[in-house]
Design a protein around this motif. Sequence first.
Motif, PDB file in Angstrom:
ATOM      1  N   GLN A 113       0.807  -1.220   0.000  1.00  0.00           N
ATOM      2  CA  GLN A 113       0.000   0.000   0.000  1.00  0.00           C
ATOM      3  C   GLN A 113       0.844   1.275   0.000  1.00  0.00           C
ATOM      4  N   ARG A 114       1.819   1.321   0.907  1.00  0.00           N
ATOM      5  CA  ARG A 114       2.559   2.564   1.063  1.00  0.00           C
ATOM      6  C   ARG A 114       3.490   2.821  -0.129  1.00  0.00           C
ATOM      7  N   SER A 115       4.242   1.801  -0.540  1.00  0.00           N
ATOM      8  CA  SER A 115       5.180   2.026  -1.637  1.00  0.00           C
ATOM      9  C   SER A 115       4.424   2.259  -2.938  1.00  0.00           C
ATOM     10  N   ARG A 116       3.154   1.779  -2.986  1.00  0.00           N
ATOM     11  CA  ARG A 116       2.358   1.986  -4.188  1.00  0.00           C
ATOM     12  C   ARG A 116       2.188   3.491  -4.491  1.00  0.00           C
ATOM     13  N   ALA A 117       1.793   4.225  -3.448  1.00  0.00           N
ATOM     14  CA  ALA A 117       1.596   5.668  -3.646  1.00  0.00           C
ATOM     15  C   ALA A 117       2.908   6.337  -4.043  1.00  0.00           C
ATOM     16  N   ALA A 118       4.001   5.919  -3.386  1.00  0.00           N
ATOM     17  CA  ALA A 118       5.301   6.523  -3.682  1.00  0.00           C
ATOM     18  C   ALA A 118       5.716   6.233  -5.121  1.00  0.00           C
ATOM     19  N   LEU A 119       5.536   4.973  -5.539  1.00  0.00           N
ATOM     20  CA  LEU A 119       5.928   4.599  -6.906  1.00  0.00           C
ATOM     21  C   LEU A 119       5.099   5.367  -7.928  1.00  0.00           C
ATOM     22  N   PHE A 120       3.807   5.509  -7.624  1.00  0.00           N
ATOM     23  CA  PHE A 120       2.929   6.214  -8.554  1.00  0.00           C
ATOM     24  C   PHE A 120       3.369   7.676  -8.689  1.00  0.00           C
ATOM     25  N   LEU A 121       3.717   8.283  -7.557  1.00  0.00           N
ATOM     26  CA  LEU A 121       4.202   9.661  -7.589  1.00  0.00           C
ATOM     27  C   LEU A 121       5.497   9.764  -8.384  1.00  0.00           C
ATOM     28  N   LEU A 122       6.377   8.781  -8.171  1.00  0.00           N
ATOM     29  CA  LEU A 122       7.653   8.753  -8.890  1.00  0.00           C
ATOM     30  C   LEU A 122       7.391   8.700 -10.394  1.00  0.00           C
ATOM     31  N   CYS A 123       6.348   7.958 -10.761  1.00  0.00           N
ATOM     32  CA  CYS A 123       5.954   7.885 -12.168  1.00  0.00           C
ATOM     33  C   CYS A 123       5.499   9.242 -12.676  1.00  0.00           C
ATOM     34  N   LEU A 124       4.824   9.990 -11.806  1.00  0.00           N
ATOM     35  CA  LEU A 124       4.219  11.238 -12.267  1.00  0.00           C
ATOM     36  C   LEU A 124       5.218  12.377 -12.367  1.00  0.00           C
ATOM     37  N   ILE A 125       6.277  12.328 -11.574  1.00  0.00           N
ATOM     38  CA  ILE A 125       7.174  13.486 -11.541  1.00  0.00           C
ATOM     39  C   ILE A 125       7.802  13.802 -12.907  1.00  0.00           C
ATOM     40  N   PRO A 126       8.329  12.799 -13.623  1.00  0.00           N
ATOM     41  CA  PRO A 126       8.867  13.152 -14.943  1.00  0.00           C
ATOM     42  C   PRO A 126       7.791  13.699 -15.883  1.00  0.00           C
ATOM     43  N   LEU A 127       6.535  13.385 -15.593  1.00  0.00           N
ATOM     44  CA  LEU A 127       5.423  13.893 -16.399  1.00  0.00           C
ATOM     45  C   LEU A 127       5.398  15.410 -16.396  1.00  0.00           C
ATOM     46  N   TRP A 128       5.826  15.985 -15.275  1.00  0.00           N
ATOM     47  CA  TRP A 128       5.756  17.434 -15.143  1.00  0.00           C
ATOM     48  C   TRP A 128       7.049  18.116 -15.558  1.00  0.00           C
ATOM     49  N   VAL A 129       8.023  17.319 -15.983  1.00  0.00           N
ATOM     50  CA  VAL A 129       9.249  17.935 -16.461  1.00  0.00           C
ATOM     51  C   VAL A 129       9.122  18.079 -17.969  1.00  0.00           C
ATOM     52  N   SER A 130       9.413  19.256 -18.455  1.00  0.00           N
ATOM     53  CA  SER A 130       9.212  19.537 -19.866  1.00  0.00           C
ATOM     54  C   SER A 130       9.932  18.534 -20.772  1.00  0.00           C
ATOM     55  N   ASP A 131       9.283  18.223 -21.886  1.00  0.00           N
ATOM     56  CA  ASP A 131       9.891  17.414 -22.953  1.00  0.00           C
ATOM     57  C   ASP A 131      11.307  17.837 -23.249  1.00  0.00           C
ATOM     58  N   LEU A 132      11.484  19.161 -23.233  1.00  0.00           N
ATOM     59  CA  LEU A 132      12.767  19.727 -23.617  1.00  0.00           C
ATOM     60  C   LEU A 132      13.845  19.305 -22.637  1.00  0.00           C
ATOM     61  N   VAL A 133      13.528  19.360 -21.338  1.00  0.00           N
ATOM     62  CA  VAL A 133      14.493  18.957 -20.324  1.00  0.00           C
ATOM     63  C   VAL A 133      14.832  17.488 -20.478  1.00  0.00           C
ATOM     64  N   ARG A 134      13.800  16.672 -20.746  1.00  0.00           N
ATOM     65  CA  ARG A 134      14.040  15.240 -20.890  1.00  0.00           C
ATOM     66  C   ARG A 134      14.912  14.957 -22.115  1.00  0.00           C
ATOM     67  N   ALA A 135      14.588  15.595 -23.235  1.00  0.00           N
ATOM     68  CA  ALA A 135      15.391  15.392 -24.444  1.00  0.00           C
ATOM     69  C   ALA A 135      16.820  15.877 -24.204  1.00  0.00           C
ATOM     70  N   PHE A 136      16.942  16.997 -23.498  1.00  0.00           N
ATOM     71  CA  PHE A 136      18.260  17.539 -23.193  1.00  0.00           C
ATOM     72  C   PHE A 136      19.063  16.554 -22.336  1.00  0.00           C
ATOM     73  N   GLY A 137      18.384  15.921 -21.370  1.00  0.00           N
ATOM     74  CA  GLY A 137      19.021  14.894 -20.552  1.00  0.00           C
ATOM     75  C   GLY A 137      19.561  13.753 -21.402  1.00  0.00           C
ATOM     76  N   TRP A 138      18.774  13.310 -22.381  1.00  0.00           N
ATOM     77  CA  TRP A 138      19.242  12.250 -23.279  1.00  0.00           C
ATOM     78  C   TRP A 138      20.451  12.707 -24.085  1.00  0.00           C
ATOM     79  N   ILE A 139      20.447  13.972 -24.505  1.00  0.00           N
ATOM     80  CA  ILE A 139      21.591  14.467 -25.274  1.00  0.00           C
ATOM     81  C   ILE A 139      22.854  14.400 -24.431  1.00  0.00           C
ATOM     82  N   VAL A 140      22.746  14.874 -23.169  1.00  0.00           N
ATOM     83  CA  VAL A 140      23.908  14.843 -22.275  1.00  0.00           C
ATOM     84  C   VAL A 140      24.406  13.410 -22.076  1.00  0.00           C
ATOM     85  N   LEU A 141      23.463  12.453 -22.007  1.00  0.00           N
ATOM     86  CA  LEU A 141      23.848  11.061 -21.799  1.00  0.00           C
ATOM     87  C   LEU A 141      24.480  10.444 -23.037  1.00  0.00           C
ATOM     88  N   LEU A 142      23.896  10.716 -24.209  1.00  0.00           N
ATOM     89  CA  LEU A 142      24.175   9.870 -25.368  1.00  0.00           C
ATOM     90  C   LEU A 142      25.144  10.447 -26.404  1.00  0.00           C
TER      91      LEU A 142
END
Lengths: 288, 284
Positions: free
Chosen positions: A97-126
């Motif tokens: 029960q408890r980790s479920r809510a945490a995992l779900f939130l963890l799933c949602l956080i990248p949702l609120w980070v702009s596409d641009l930041v995520r793509a930029f992160g991939w550029i830095v990595l790759l």
Amino acid sequence: MRSDAGKLSLILLMAPFALWILLLIVLPQLGIGYVSLREKVGPGQFTFGFGNYLDFLGEPIYWNTLLRTAWMSILVTILALLVGFPVAYYIAKMARQRSRAALFLLCLIPLWVSDLVRAFGWIVLLRETGLVSGALQWAGLISGPVELLYNDVTVVIGLVYTVVLFMIVPLVSTLDGMDDALLEAGYNLGGSRLTVFRRIIVPYAMPGIVAGCIITFMLTAGSYLTPILLGGKNSSWFTEQIYNQFITRYNWEAGATFGVLLLGFTSLVIWLGLKLTGQSLATTVAKD
Amino acid sequence: MAQANQSRFLTVVYRSYVTIFFLYLVAPLLAAGVFAFNDSLFPALPWQGFTLDWFFNDTEPKLGMFHDERLLRGLKNSVYIGVIVSALAVIAGTCNAFLFERKQFPFKNALYILMVVPLVIPGVILGISILVFASMIANGIDAATGVNVKWLRPGIPLIVLGQFSFLTTITSLVIAARLQKFDIALEEAALNLGASRSRVLMTVTLPFLFPALFSAFVVSFLVSFENFNTTLMLVGSDAPLTITMYDRVVKVGSTPVLNAVSVFLMIASGSLALLSVLIQRNKD
């Protein structure tokens, strides 16, 4: 008296809705349909016909780009479902029960980070001087720097990354409502894991699967940043063609034609998906 | 026994898969974040030591984000657009929620579908269609009266309209979901006790809806803030932050100041989202 007040409030509530749908959705769509049928014959002079669509068919670069966008979007949707389903099932059914809510939130956080930041992160990595290339050299797996950007595999990985959350969220909310007794009954009746999965879990999760696939597909086919930043200038993505026609070349007639084609194509796939699974837009997408 | 071992093995495999998935999820965010603090001109290894220069330094070549005029202007535009469009979308969404939850009218189901449709139109298409339609009206007015209507040309008003067109669907769905849970007996009780309709709305119904209104506002603000596709087609000379950042990536290439902006955005939007989740939970 009572019913007059009711009628008045209905009209007052209907007005913003009608203005919004009419002025920002319906008429603009008709507008690009109209411009796509317009052919320029001279400065300020137009005739009407399907010339822009014939131009599209006559130029292999254009329709190849649309086909490429189409099949890559379908591929990304399928991959997102395959990658996301086990995770959604884990969050909804297996986590405590408890980790479920945490995992779900963890799933949602990248949702609120702009596409641009995520793509930029991939550029830095790759990219060539990036972290992955560096780590591989350090581990002795490769001898020199390697460029991991600007190829189709990277674009697909990046797109799956961008959209997989929109697959997981509806899946979790559907699977969450499933009674565990259904699964136990399936096992008690002698069903194997595979049978239970195929005959009980998948049918139950169907509204979530359809909703996730629709949103994922639409977002992928309409995405702009990820294919262009990770795929480079020659990623040949259809939205890029639309942008080029509209903004770079200022050829609105061709741009509108491409827009109508993209909209027609995504609507067709979504409609087919709904028909094949017997769902409706109101029961799937509107649920989240 | 073998059965038990097999199932334990499967559980371990399953757990590792989920762990790897979450690593995949955070890896690019970490990568974008960490190099904001690297004392180097490039967001890449080797690690040159910890610094906050990319946030606060005020001289070139390491101009920090809080001294970078163009980024700050972009940020200001984004906040401005976000607040206006979210307020409008929450107001329109509230009207839509009452319309579809409380009223009966012909073609209700078809109109409901029409309300959901903006969510499945690609953002680029919403952008170009509103651009084309606004220009047609502006050209028509120009030809008829000779007046050039500035706000129908690319710029902040058009961005607001473009984002409003799909954010309203989101706010309507969020607010309608909450309104559905409302016990109409509460309103009837207040009416029976002699309260006027508007007073019931202000003291009973709207307070009940408040968590949904708040989270609809936050969600719209975040979506507006990070929106790229629709905005790209409608942008004029006042570009919001995502467009400014994209320009920088394409023209200058990656510089650590973009990592710093990424960190700033992650912290800001993460805490806003968390705040809205907490408020929603407290009220339920």
